[in-house]
Motif scaffolding. Sequence first.
Motif: not given
Length: 181
Positions: A83-84, A134-136, A157-168
Motif C-alpha cells: 500500500v503506497i 492510496l495505491v494498492v 488476487l484473493d489477498d489483494a481483494v481482502r486488502l482493498v476491501a479492508d482499506l475501503a
Amino acid sequence: MSRVLVAGIGNVFLADDGFGVEVARRILRDGLPDGNALPDGVRVADYGIRGVHLAYELLEGRHDTLIMVDAVRVEGPPGTLAVIHVDAAAVDDAVAGADFADPLGPPAVDGHGMNPTAVLRLLRRLGGEIGRVLVVGCRPAVLEERMELSEPVRAALDDAVRLVADLARDEANREVERTNA
C-alpha cells in the motif's frame, strides 16, 4: 456520507499490468470473500487504461479518497502487495516542474497507457484535487503481450481483494468520523 472510489487500472493485454482490472472485476462480480458488502459511499470501478476518464470523474469532486489498484514495481518478489500513500505535494511538484507548452516535451495524456501518477498529474492540471490517494500495488512478473496474469500475481488476487476491501472500509469509516467531528 463517505465518498471512496476504488479504481482498478491497467492494460489487460499486457499480462500482469491487468492486475488492478482483475481485482476490481472480482469485487464487482464475486463480492467480498467475507460475504459482507462494502459500506455505502464506496464505489468500485474498472478503468482499465482510461486515465482521462478517471481524471475527469475525479474532477467532479464526488470522491474524498481514491484507492487505485495497479501493477507497481514494489519491493519483493512478483506477487508482493504493498500500500503506497501518495503525497499530493509530490504530484504538485511534478506538475509544476513540467513544461506542458513544449511541443517536444512529454505528452499530457497517453491514450494507450496509464499509471497513477499520470492520472493525478492530469487531475491537477485540470484544476482538480483529491483529498487522499492510496495505491494498492502488486509487483508484476510479466509485462508482455498476453491476456493472462502470471502465476505469482494470480496467486495474490484473493489477498489483494481482502486488502482493498479492508482499506475501503477503513477509509469510509475515517471519512464518516471526520464528517461527524
